[in-house]
Design a protein around this motif. Sequence first.
Motif, short mmCIF file in Angstrom:
data_model
loop_
_atom_site.label_atom_id
_atom_site.label_comp_id
_atom_site.label_asym_id
_atom_site.label_seq_id
_atom_site.Cartn_x
_atom_site.Cartn_y
_atom_site.Cartn_z
N TYR A 84 20.67 -32.59 18.18
CA TYR A 84 21.73 -31.72 17.72
C TYR A 84 21.69 -32.05 16.04
O TYR A 84 21.93 -31.42 15.23
CB TYR A 84 22.88 -31.86 18.47
N ARG A 85 21.56 -33.44 15.78
CA ARG A 85 21.58 -33.84 14.58
C ARG A 85 20.51 -33.07 13.53
O ARG A 85 20.68 -32.86 12.42
CB ARG A 85 21.83 -35.22 14.26
N GLN A 86 19.35 -33.41 14.25
CA GLN A 86 18.15 -32.82 13.47
C GLN A 86 18.43 -31.24 13.22
O GLN A 86 17.85 -30.77 12.10
CB GLN A 86 16.95 -33.00 14.45
N LEU A 87 18.94 -30.53 14.15
CA LEU A 87 19.24 -29.22 14.11
C LEU A 87 20.22 -28.81 12.87
O LEU A 87 19.91 -28.25 12.04
CB LEU A 87 19.72 -28.55 15.31
N PHE B 228 13.27 -29.77 11.65
CA PHE B 228 13.53 -29.79 13.17
C PHE B 228 12.40 -29.59 13.95
O PHE B 228 11.39 -29.02 13.95
CB PHE B 228 14.69 -28.63 13.42
N SER B 229 12.65 -30.47 15.07
CA SER B 229 11.60 -30.59 16.23
C SER B 229 12.31 -31.00 17.54
O SER B 229 13.05 -31.81 17.47
CB SER B 229 10.33 -31.57 15.89
N VAL C 44 23.02 -26.78 20.35
CA VAL C 44 23.47 -25.90 19.48
C VAL C 44 24.93 -26.03 19.12
O VAL C 44 25.49 -26.18 17.62
CB VAL C 44 23.34 -24.40 19.44
N ARG C 45 25.72 -26.25 20.06
CA ARG C 45 27.23 -26.18 19.66
C ARG C 45 27.73 -27.58 18.96
O ARG C 45 28.33 -27.60 17.86
CB ARG C 45 28.02 -26.24 21.03
N ASN C 46 26.86 -28.41 19.40
CA ASN C 46 27.19 -30.00 18.59
C ASN C 46 26.65 -29.66 16.97
O ASN C 46 27.14 -30.19 16.24
CB ASN C 46 26.57 -30.95 19.15
N ALA C 47 25.61 -29.16 17.01
CA ALA C 47 24.97 -29.05 15.47
C ALA C 47 26.02 -28.17 14.73
O ALA C 47 26.44 -28.48 13.61
CB ALA C 47 23.68 -28.52 15.70
N TYR C 48 26.51 -26.91 15.29
CA TYR C 48 27.39 -26.19 14.43
C TYR C 48 28.83 -26.93 14.20
O TYR C 48 29.34 -26.96 13.03
CB TYR C 48 27.65 -24.82 15.23
N LYS C 49 29.35 -27.53 15.26
CA LYS C 49 30.44 -28.35 15.03
C LYS C 49 30.57 -29.28 13.96
O LYS C 49 31.25 -29.45 13.21
CB LYS C 49 30.82 -29.05 16.45
N ILE D 191 19.47 -26.84 9.40
CA ILE D 191 20.28 -25.55 9.00
C ILE D 191 20.93 -25.97 7.62
O ILE D 191 20.82 -25.26 6.87
CB ILE D 191 21.35 -25.43 9.94
N ARG D 192 21.20 -27.23 7.42
CA ARG D 192 21.84 -27.65 6.08
C ARG D 192 20.81 -27.55 5.23
O ARG D 192 21.16 -27.18 3.94
CB ARG D 192 22.21 -29.17 6.02
N MET D 193 19.55 -27.83 5.28
CA MET D 193 18.59 -27.86 4.23
C MET D 193 18.19 -26.26 4.04
O MET D 193 17.74 -25.81 2.68
CB MET D 193 17.01 -28.40 4.98
N LEU D 194 18.14 -25.29 4.96
CA LEU D 194 17.94 -24.17 4.79
C LEU D 194 19.22 -23.37 3.94
O LEU D 194 19.00 -22.46 2.97
CB LEU D 194 18.10 -23.14 6.04
N ILE D 195 20.40 -23.99 3.95
CA ILE D 195 21.40 -23.66 3.01
C ILE D 195 21.25 -24.10 1.60
O ILE D 195 21.47 -23.49 0.85
CB ILE D 195 22.84 -24.06 3.74
N ASP D 196 20.77 -25.38 1.74
CA ASP D 196 20.70 -25.85 0.29
C ASP D 196 19.52 -25.35 -0.59
O ASP D 196 19.42 -25.13 -1.62
CB ASP D 196 19.95 -27.52 0.59
N GLU D 197 18.47 -24.65 0.25
CA GLU D 197 17.31 -23.98 -0.31
C GLU D 197 17.47 -22.57 -0.48
O GLU D 197 16.76 -21.87 -0.80
CB GLU D 197 15.96 -24.24 0.44
N LYS D 198 18.77 -22.07 -0.24
CA LYS D 198 19.30 -20.81 -0.46
C LYS D 198 18.64 -19.83 0.45
O LYS D 198 18.79 -18.49 0.19
CB LYS D 198 19.17 -20.24 -2.04
#
Length: 304
Positions: A74-77, A64-65, A113-118, A81-88
């Motif tokens: 928002y998609r980068q964010l 993310f940058s 942030v709202r769009n990324a979470y959505k 976040i998805r990568m942090l979840i994938d990497e535990k």
Amino acid sequence: MSSAEDFYCQQLFCSRLFAMPPPHADHLANSYQTIHTCCKKLNWCYIGSMNRSEIFDRLEAAGFSVSGTHGPIYRQLADAIRMLIDEKDLTTGSALPPERELAQQLKVGRITVRNAYKELIESGILEVRQGSGTFVAKPLPLIEQPLRGLTSFSEDMTARGLAARSNIIRHETSPPNDEEMDLFGVKASATMLRLDRLRLVDGKPVALELAVVPNDLVGPDFDTGQSLYEALARNGNRPLKATQRMSAASLSAATAAQLHLKAGTPCLQIKRISYGADQRVIELTRSYYRSDMFEFVADLTLEN
């Protein structure tokens, strides 16, 4: 853990349970390690207690940058976040910061942030708990679907110990189109039953099935609370064999909305034609399955 730490954990648990602000840890010298240990004991990721630079560093490392040029911010964010979840780094049940807080820490708009979470919520990666916040959701199950036997969706899921149900999207009768007249061997005056069902597993939408059968084959007592195959069998029209054609496809906007996914998301598209004892075509079904949840498996043998 000391008794003071245990007490702090109890306070922390109650604050989360009743959606109250976290307790102060002054009596523990605001030890970040102590707070982190307590949070891990409660299966929390207390990411909100980190300072902005720490969170930014973790997300930046995940791609993310704010000044990035790889699509909408928002998609980068969401991808980071998805990568942090994938990497535990973020595990099931981990709490994410509120939108306003994360936006301030990352110096982005709250709508970003709202769009990324959505996007992550619609994909089943995050979930919202009323009054508590946004959390990492339980991973979606990967379902193996053998390419043998002719069974209903409900039977398949029940055999795997999964809770399956269907939402009826459309239940109506209408004349056949040209394709259906040719396939079913019916006249233009015939009546076709059209049954569109959203299939859910453990409460999550996983497939959309669009079925067409001659209305006279299910009988006058058919209702949407019944299994279609059970209704066909009760009227002496049980399907005995079927031909299935599977292909890769992209979800249309309408189908994607039903599955809580984005338009254009890859899916598995299946066209099934079922036959009765006299080789009469009984059913035509087009299905769209989430490709991230289903694997279709075929057992093969080498012929002599």
